[in-house]
Design a protein around this motif. Structure first.
Motif, PDB file in Angstrom:
ATOM      1  N   HIS A 145      95.259   0.168  61.029  1.00  0.00           N
ATOM      2  CA  HIS A 145      95.677  -0.773  60.377  1.00  0.00           C
ATOM      3  C   HIS A 145      96.536  -0.336  59.044  1.00  0.00           C
ATOM      4  O   HIS A 145      97.654  -0.555  59.005  1.00  0.00           O
ATOM      5  CB  HIS A 145      94.874  -1.949  59.723  1.00  0.00           C
ATOM      6  CG  HIS A 145      94.936  -2.706  58.508  1.00  0.00           C
ATOM      7  ND1 HIS A 145      95.996  -3.702  58.129  1.00  0.00           N
ATOM      8  CD2 HIS A 145      94.585  -2.204  57.270  1.00  0.00           C
ATOM      9  CE1 HIS A 145      95.922  -3.979  57.133  1.00  0.00           C
ATOM     10  NE2 HIS A 145      95.283  -3.145  56.243  1.00  0.00           N
ATOM     11  N   CYS A 193      93.517  -5.285  60.788  1.00  0.00           N
ATOM     12  CA  CYS A 193      93.413  -5.684  62.292  1.00  0.00           C
ATOM     13  C   CYS A 193      92.914  -4.597  63.036  1.00  0.00           C
ATOM     14  O   CYS A 193      92.504  -4.954  64.345  1.00  0.00           O
ATOM     15  CB  CYS A 193      94.841  -6.129  62.517  1.00  0.00           C
ATOM     16  SG  CYS A 193      95.944  -4.637  62.141  1.00  0.00           S
ATOM     17  N   HIS A 200      98.332 -10.789  62.257  1.00  0.00           N
ATOM     18  CA  HIS A 200      98.876  -9.711  61.423  1.00  0.00           C
ATOM     19  C   HIS A 200      99.524 -10.358  60.180  1.00  0.00           C
ATOM     20  O   HIS A 200     100.052 -11.385  60.387  1.00  0.00           O
ATOM     21  CB  HIS A 200      99.773  -8.696  62.401  1.00  0.00           C
ATOM     22  CG  HIS A 200      99.119  -8.121  63.355  1.00  0.00           C
ATOM     23  ND1 HIS A 200      98.273  -7.062  63.317  1.00  0.00           N
ATOM     24  CD2 HIS A 200      99.260  -8.503  64.597  1.00  0.00           C
ATOM     25  CE1 HIS A 200      97.893  -6.819  64.619  1.00  0.00           C
ATOM     26  NE2 HIS A 200      98.386  -7.567  65.406  1.00  0.00           N
ATOM     27  N   GLU A 240      96.555  -7.700  57.035  1.00  0.00           N
ATOM     28  CA  GLU A 240      95.126  -8.188  57.526  1.00  0.00           C
ATOM     29  C   GLU A 240      94.763  -6.643  58.074  1.00  0.00           C
ATOM     30  O   GLU A 240      95.545  -5.890  58.999  1.00  0.00           O
ATOM     31  CB  GLU A 240      95.301  -9.211  58.740  1.00  0.00           C
ATOM     32  CG  GLU A 240      95.936 -10.494  58.194  1.00  0.00           C
ATOM     33  CD  GLU A 240      94.562 -11.436  57.616  1.00  0.00           C
ATOM     34  OE1 GLU A 240      93.528 -11.049  57.917  1.00  0.00           O
ATOM     35  OE2 GLU A 240      94.959 -12.439  57.215  1.00  0.00           O
ATOM     36  N   CYS A 264     101.096  -4.319  57.125  1.00  0.00           N
ATOM     37  CA  CYS A 264     100.266  -5.363  57.666  1.00  0.00           C
ATOM     38  C   CYS A 264      99.311  -5.564  56.598  1.00  0.00           C
ATOM     39  O   CYS A 264      98.591  -4.625  56.037  1.00  0.00           O
ATOM     40  CB  CYS A 264      99.736  -5.133  58.966  1.00  0.00           C
ATOM     41  SG  CYS A 264      98.476  -6.277  59.614  1.00  0.00           S
TER      42      CYS A 264
END
Ligand code: K7E
Ligand code: CUA
Length: 674
Positions: free
Chosen positions: A661, A657, A618, A655, A653
């Motif tokens: 997200h 993920c 993250h 990324e 965050c």
């Protein structure tokens, strides 16, 4: 062409036929074999399709075989990884060989937001190790990669890289491919003769590039160059267990004010000795506005410069016995002591030498003089015999000069602008020819005394270093060599006046004529040296350590982080104007996801990625605070800042993920002062 590929036993010649190629074209059996096995039997008429592509794209047989040698099917792994410097981009790149794909950038001397390097307290501290007089420096000029070695061969544990502009060395741990330490040389303002490791990575070699009064901040007028300016050969002690350079156990040996260039550490019979090239033994200082010859002209007057032959093992013993001085907190052997104790000798070498490279057996030292068309090969035994004999002339500082002829083993004329040499497992050496834009393959005369040029292959263009698989170790692999060429003037689509580099993969397999297999334009900083290691030697972590009852690894301290936070233990503590947050991070939430502080508060946030799966990184950005960090699974990092501007700042965050997200976010609220 209608020939089909009937089964897995089809022979190589048949396959070549199927590709419509001349049977005489050299083809790597393995790749062709791989091609034939899965695809051919699965698809009728593939031969036709292949031939259509070859025709439509106007590919030559050489193009096709080169493509087959280097194409990496999805999911297959490269046999090698190349670690390359990036010049003044201040980073390291990790590139697959033979596919020539970039797998990673490792931030070293410069902040890098993807890895969150230089934005957390932990990584800021690493960069601060390279501060100059307390001033933060956010760039670096990287030149020479050195992979750690055990018994003279790469062991896949660490990677070191020097920094020319400020005289710094960095340590990268290959467990997580992250920079762990930067040390600043207290004596050298700039450097070039690093990093080169001793056969068991006890020491990392470094030396000045441009002599100065020794010590950062020391001043002497340039008119006192001969009297006050000096160089130094430096041995940095490495503690493998701790993964750190130990400055207190490191030392420097003073040299005359010759500019130093590359180095190599002895091995086998020459173990315990180190070899540095030098240039500008003329001690020219420029002054072209005052009517003096420009620096580069003044520095190229003499036919010979000096290789420095250094007994570092004996020097280390003297330091250990309490001899030697301290200079700027560094253990220091003055020049006179180096002379008296027989620690340093000079051997003449053809003008303006650049690379010095020791043969795999440790017996011969290969020097390239940039302005001399030969490589010059010295015998370590002959050098030792010349030292033994004694009665030498000295330079004007009193350093003994060993007679050139007595140390010389051979010279091989290769071409214009020889720079750097690598070795293979078949008794050949390879030398880059900068002015010729070529790589020369030449035969080592270790067994029969015949040192001779075998062939040259053109590369595009301006080749600097070359790297062959394990090509500077006691155990070279051969197979592939990469020419690290600068500025590609006509190979790629126009991208503006700053040109890409061109890394070229060259086939150097035994029994074959050398040929380039692939171009790899690199639109980043200029790689100088690179090293190529077998992929199976790299044993990197998938996640940071996981242990019951513990959470949060500090990647820099290489230990559990005191700010590591378990699920359920998240908290916000307010202490006057200090706000400290213990936060957990997981798919797909930050806890806490709302933080409110007062304007002017000092804020510390410890973020722990509590996940244990290997694809659960993250990111964390907090707008307006110059914070972008990356939390790998199991990692804890700390960010600290003053909330000096009122307002509402989402954090999120970075990324992608999970499906949620985008929702992985929170609010950081700064209440204005009344
Ligand atoms: Cu030749 Cu710094 Cu090793 Cu550049 S150096 S090429
Ligand atoms: Cu975590 Cu996106």
């Amino acid at each position: 062409m209608s020939e089909q590929f009937p089964d897995k036993t089809v022979n190589r010649r048949k396959v070549i036929g199927g590709l419509g190629l001349a049977a005489s074209v050299p083809v790597g059996a393995a790749m062709i074999g791989g091609f034939r096995a899965e695809r051919a039997s699965a698809q009728d008429g593939l031969g036709d399709e292949v031939n259509e592509i070859i025709k439509a794209r106007e590919l030559s047989p050489e193009d096709v075989t080169a493509a087959l040698e280097t194409y990496m099917p999805s999911g297959k792994m490269d046999e090698y990884l190349m670690f390359t410097s990036s010049g003044h981009a201040g980073q390291v790149y990790v590139i697959g060989v033979p596919s020539m794909r970039v797998y990673k950038t490792i931030a070293v001397y410069t902040p890098e937001p993807w890895q969150g390097y230089g934005y957390s307290e932990e990584t800021k501290a690493v960069l601060a190790g390279g501060n100059i007089n307390g001033k933060s420096i956010t760039h670096g000029d990287t030149h020479h990669i050195a992979l750690s070695e055990t018994d003279g061969d790469y062991d896949g544990q660490y990677c070191f890289i020097n920094e020319k502009a400020h005289g710094r060395i960095a340590v990268i741990d290959l467990k997580d491919f992250a920079t762990k330490q930067i040390v600043k040389n207290p004596l050298l303002v700039s450097e070039h003769g690093g990093c080169f490791v001793t056969p068991n990575t006890e020491y990392i070699l470094e030396a000045d590039q441009y002599p100065t009064p020794l010590g950062i901040g020391e001043y002497a007028p340039i008119s006192e160059y001969k009297e006050k300016y000096r160089g130094a050969c430096v041995l940095w002690k490495f503690d493998r267990e701790a993964g750190k350079i130990v400055p207190d156990d490191s030392f420097a040996i003073e040299t005359p004010p010759y500019g130093h260039d590359l180095a190599d550490a002895g091995k086998g019979p020459s173990d315990g000795w180190a070899f540095w090239n030098s240039f500008n033994s003329e001690m020219a200082t420029g002054g072209n506005m005052e009517g003096n010859p420009p620096l580069e002209v003044g520095a190229s007057q003499r036919d010979m410069d000096y290789m420095h032959v250094v007994n570092y093992r004996k020097a280390a013993e003297l330091i250990e016995a309490g001899k030697g001085d301290k200079l700027k907190d560094m253990s220091f052997i003055p020049l006179q002591m180096a002379i008296d104790e027989g620690l340093m000798y000079l051997v003449p070498e053809p003008k303006s030498p650049h690379g010095v490279d020791i043969t795999p057996d440790g017996q011969y030292i290969v020097v390239s003089g940039k302005l001399d068309p030969h490589v010059t090969i010295y015998s370590f035994d002959k050098i030792m015999a010349a030292i033994e004999k004694g009665g030498h002339e000295t330079d004007e500082f009193g350093l003994p000069i060993l007679p050139f002829e007595e140390c010389l083993e051979a010279q091989v004329e290769l071409g214009l602008g020889p720079l750097h040499t690598q070795f293979d497992n078949a008794g050949y050496a390879y030398t880059s020819l900068f002015l010729d834009s070529a790589v020369a393959r030449w035969k080592l005369g270790i067994d029969d005394g015949k040192w001779e040029l075998v062939e040259k292959v053109p590369v595009h263009y301006n080749v600097g270093h070359i790297a062959a698989a394990h090509g500077d170790t006691v155990n070279p692999d051969g197979n592939f060599l990469v020419a690290l060429n600068k500025w590609s003037v006509d190979r790629f689509p126009p991208v503006g006046p700053l040109l890409p580099q061109n890394l070229q993969l060259v086939d150097i397999r035994e029994g074959k004529t050398m040929r380039p297999l692939a171009d790899m334009p690199l639109g980043f900083g200029e790689p100088h040296y690179a090293q190529i290691i077998r992929t199976d030697l790299i044993d990197a972590w998938d996640t940071y350590p996981q242990e019951d009852g513990k959470v949060g690894w500090d990647a820099i301290a290489n230990d559990w982080h005191p700010g590591g936070t378990m699920i359920g233990d998240e908290k916000i503590e307010v202490n006057g104007t200090n706000v400290e947050v213990w936060m957990t991070v997981m798919r797909s939430r930050f806890t806490p996801d709302t933080i409110e502080v007062n304007q002017g508060d000092e804020v510390t946030i410890h973020l722990t990625n509590i996940e244990s799966a290997k694809d659960a990184t993250h990111g964390f950005v907090l707008g307006g605070q110059d914070i972008s960090i990356s939390l790998e699974p199991g990692e804890t990092e700390t960010v600290r800042f003053t909330a000096d501007t009122a307002g509402v700042y989402p954090y999120y965050c970075t990324e992608f993920c999970s499906a949620l997200h985008i929702e992985m976010a929170g609010y950081f609220l700064v209440k204005p002062n009344a």
